[in-house]
Design an enzyme around this catalytic site. Structure first.
Site, PDB file in Angstrom:
ATOM      1  N   ASP A   1      10.681 -14.214  52.945  1.00 31.54           N
ATOM      2  CA  ASP A   1      10.091 -12.893  53.148  1.00 31.54           C
ATOM      3  C   ASP A   1       9.495 -12.896  54.556  1.00 31.54           C
ATOM      4  O   ASP A   1       8.483 -13.540  54.809  1.00 31.54           O
ATOM      5  CB  ASP A   1       9.020 -12.627  52.076  1.00 31.54           C
ATOM      6  CG  ASP A   1       8.399 -11.237  52.196  1.00 31.54           C
ATOM      7  OD1 ASP A   1       8.418 -10.673  53.308  1.00 31.54           O
ATOM      8  OD2 ASP A   1       7.882 -10.731  51.180  1.00 31.54           O
TER       9      ASP A   1
ATOM     10  N   ARG B   1      25.405   6.683  47.606  1.00 31.93           N
ATOM     11  CA  ARG B   1      24.837   5.426  47.076  1.00 31.93           C
ATOM     12  C   ARG B   1      25.621   4.229  47.616  1.00 31.93           C
ATOM     13  O   ARG B   1      25.072   3.181  47.910  1.00 31.93           O
ATOM     14  CB  ARG B   1      24.828   5.439  45.540  1.00 31.93           C
ATOM     15  CG  ARG B   1      24.329   4.130  44.970  1.00 31.93           C
ATOM     16  CD  ARG B   1      23.935   4.097  43.494  1.00 31.93           C
ATOM     17  NE  ARG B   1      24.455   5.118  42.639  1.00 31.93           N
ATOM     18  CZ  ARG B   1      25.685   5.147  42.109  1.00 31.93           C
ATOM     19  NH1 ARG B   1      26.549   4.190  42.367  1.00 31.93           N
ATOM     20  NH2 ARG B   1      26.042   6.142  41.328  1.00 31.93           N
TER      21      ARG B   1
ATOM     22  N   TYR C   1       2.547 -12.504  48.488  1.00 33.69           N
ATOM     23  CA  TYR C   1       2.214 -11.090  48.300  1.00 33.69           C
ATOM     24  C   TYR C   1       1.986 -10.838  46.804  1.00 33.69           C
ATOM     25  O   TYR C   1       2.807 -11.253  45.969  1.00 33.69           O
ATOM     26  CB  TYR C   1       3.378 -10.232  48.822  1.00 33.69           C
ATOM     27  CG  TYR C   1       3.220  -8.783  48.499  1.00 33.69           C
ATOM     28  CD1 TYR C   1       2.192  -8.039  49.056  1.00 33.69           C
ATOM     29  CD2 TYR C   1       4.077  -8.150  47.609  1.00 33.69           C
ATOM     30  CE1 TYR C   1       2.021  -6.709  48.745  1.00 33.69           C
ATOM     31  CE2 TYR C   1       3.918  -6.806  47.305  1.00 33.69           C
ATOM     32  CZ  TYR C   1       2.886  -6.097  47.878  1.00 33.69           C
ATOM     33  OH  TYR C   1       2.719  -4.784  47.556  1.00 33.69           O
TER      34      TYR C   1
ATOM     35  N   LYS D   1       6.197  -2.064  56.385  1.00 31.62           N
ATOM     36  CA  LYS D   1       5.157  -2.635  57.233  1.00 31.62           C
ATOM     37  C   LYS D   1       5.591  -2.554  58.708  1.00 31.62           C
ATOM     38  O   LYS D   1       5.729  -1.479  59.213  1.00 31.62           O
ATOM     39  CB  LYS D   1       4.875  -4.059  56.763  1.00 31.62           C
ATOM     40  CG  LYS D   1       4.774  -4.192  55.219  1.00 31.62           C
ATOM     41  CD  LYS D   1       3.580  -3.478  54.621  1.00 31.62           C
ATOM     42  CE  LYS D   1       3.636  -3.365  53.100  1.00 31.62           C
ATOM     43  NZ  LYS D   1       3.745  -4.630  52.382  1.00 31.62           N
TER      44      LYS D   1
HETATM   45  C1  LIG Z   1       4.219  -5.017  51.052  1.00 34.06           C
HETATM   46  C2  LIG Z   1       4.935  -6.285  50.878  1.00 34.06           C
HETATM   47  C3  LIG Z   1       5.982  -6.400  49.949  1.00 34.06           C
HETATM   48  C4  LIG Z   1       6.395  -5.253  49.059  1.00 34.06           C
HETATM   49  O1  LIG Z   1       6.937  -4.208  49.798  1.00 34.06           O
HETATM   50  P1  LIG Z   1       6.879  -2.653  49.383  1.00 34.06           P
HETATM   51  O2  LIG Z   1       7.549  -1.991  50.519  1.00 34.06           O
HETATM   52  O3  LIG Z   1       5.423  -2.305  49.244  1.00 34.06           O
HETATM   53  O4  LIG Z   1       7.585  -2.528  48.082  1.00 34.06           O
HETATM   54  C5  LIG Z   1       6.641  -7.611  49.865  1.00 34.06           C
HETATM   55  N1  LIG Z   1       6.288  -8.663  50.638  1.00 34.06           N
HETATM   56  C6  LIG Z   1       5.275  -8.587  51.527  1.00 34.06           C
HETATM   57  C7  LIG Z   1       4.925  -9.781  52.347  1.00 34.06           C
HETATM   58  C8  LIG Z   1       4.570  -7.408  51.672  1.00 34.06           C
HETATM   59  O5  LIG Z   1       3.555  -7.336  52.548  1.00 34.06           O
END
Ligand SMILES: *Cc1c(COP(=O)(O)O)cnc(C)c1O
Length: 371
Positions: free
Chosen positions: A177, A55, A107, A202
């Protein structure tokens, strides 16, 4: 952290292809080994190999965390179990009662989390639509600013540089983000942000087979503070998933080139299509949205697609099409969604790495089948 070898600086694509290579003097292994061991033997009392418990630190995760820091040009990179746990980690640092300014077109999952924080009385959120909105909302009372650019799913951009000037003046933290553009298109830390988060599920992972998140900080102090929190709460990325993320990131530069080319060509086609009211594409990256002329066609349109997959998520090699109203953004109240332009005629596309000709033909035949 810098992209370099013993002989000097290297380009991003070279760096990415080489993640984990030249690091295993004992075996010469080119591919990063997966260290499943949760615990590590100590040579003697008061000594450690540097690894104690997984961890806290894991050799496979460490490779991907270093790569993330280099790629975003930050001091510290952290790999988490999902994009949402990355967002949660970043939000664990502010005192109760803090005021956060955020992009309105977010998101859906981040919006849901922020709403929960607000309902529990932990933070107060102010949502804004554009640069003028940020300028008005950011004050000495602001603890942090959370930005998605381009926004999701309306694909509008704001200037990170301009917002960074405002956050500096107010002593607030700027969190970006960067999931949609990736560091290959936009490096928020170089533009003045303090923290970058990713859903590595992604583009960074890139194959629709991995749930992962990333946090990268500009300063070492903040990075160490978040690393302490992450070790305390435990939402780290597993060794196997760290390896999958390394594997995905090796081809990120190649994939982004094709994602972007396909998005540009699909956007150009949609702009000529008489069954499309509006195309929302900022000209870069692999994400675009469009408004269909008649929302009654959506069901049949989706059913007729044979290459695009009707599914949530984005950034993988397979092209996906999403209906934000019932999928990614369903948790945002209808009236609110529609007030800022997320209307029920909107579809979002993540172009994969297929042939753009096939993608366009698929859309064309699905449009021909409706109306
Ligand atoms: C998918 C997404 C998230 C969340 O991510 P997860 O891996 O699904 O928890 C946050 N911000 C954006 C822009 C996203 O497309």
């Amino acid at each position: 952290m810098k992209k370099e070898t013993k002989s000097g600086a290297i380009q991003t694509d070279t760096f990415l292809a080489q993640i984990g290579n030249h690091q295993n003097p004992v075996t010469g292994s080119i591919n990063t080994p997966i260290y499943f061991s949760t615990t590590y033997e100590h040579p003697t009392l008061g000594e450690s190999t540097g690894y104690d418990y997984t961890r806290t630190k894991n050799p496979t995760r460490e490779v991907v965390e270093t790569a993330l820091a280099v790629l975003e040009n930050g001091a510290v990179g952290l790999a988490t179990s999902s994009g949402m746990s990355a967002v949660q980690l970043v939000f664990s640092q502010f005192p109760v009662g803090s005021q956060i300014v955020a992009s309105r077109d977010l998101y859906g999952g981040s919006y849901r989390y922020f709403k929960e924080l607000e309902q529990q009385g932990i933070y107060q959120f102010i949502y804004v639509d554009d640069e003028a909105g940020f300028e008005k909302a950011i004050t000495a009372n602001t603890a942090a600013v959370f930005v998605e650019t381009p926004t999701n799913p309306l694909m509008s951009e704001v200037s990170i540089e301009k917002i960074a000037i405002l956050t500096k003046q107010s002593n607030a933290q700027l969190i970006v983000d960067n999931t949609f553009y990736t560091p290959l298109i936009q490096r928020p830390l170089d533009l003045g942000a303090d923290i970058v988060v990713h859903s590595a599920t992604k583009y960074l992972g890139g194959h629709n087979d991995l749930l992962a998140g990333a946090v990268i900080t500009r300063s070492k102090e903040l990075g160490e503070q978040l690393a302490f929190s992450l070790n305390t709460t435990g939402a780290v990325l597993s060794p196997f998933d760290s390896w999958l993320l390394i594997r995905g990131m090796k081809t990120l530069a190649l994939r982004m080139e094709r994602h972007e080319k396909n998005a540009q060509e699909v956007a150009a086609y949609l702009n000529t299509c008489d069954k499309v009211k509006e195309v929302l594409y900022p000209g870069r990256g692999g994400m675009l949205s469009f408004k269909i002329s008649n929302q009654e066609w959506i069901k049949d349109f989706l059913r007729n697609l044979t290459i695009f997959t009707f599914a949530e998520s984005l950034g993988g090699v397979e092209s996906l099409i999403t209906y934000p109203t019932t999928q990614t953004h369903a948790d945002i109240p209808q009236e609110l969604r529609e007030s800022y332009g997320l209307t029920p005629d909107l579809l979002r596309i993540s172009t994969g790495i297929e042939s753009s000709e096939d993608l366009i033909n698929d859309l064309r035949q699905a449009f021909e089948a409706v109306g």
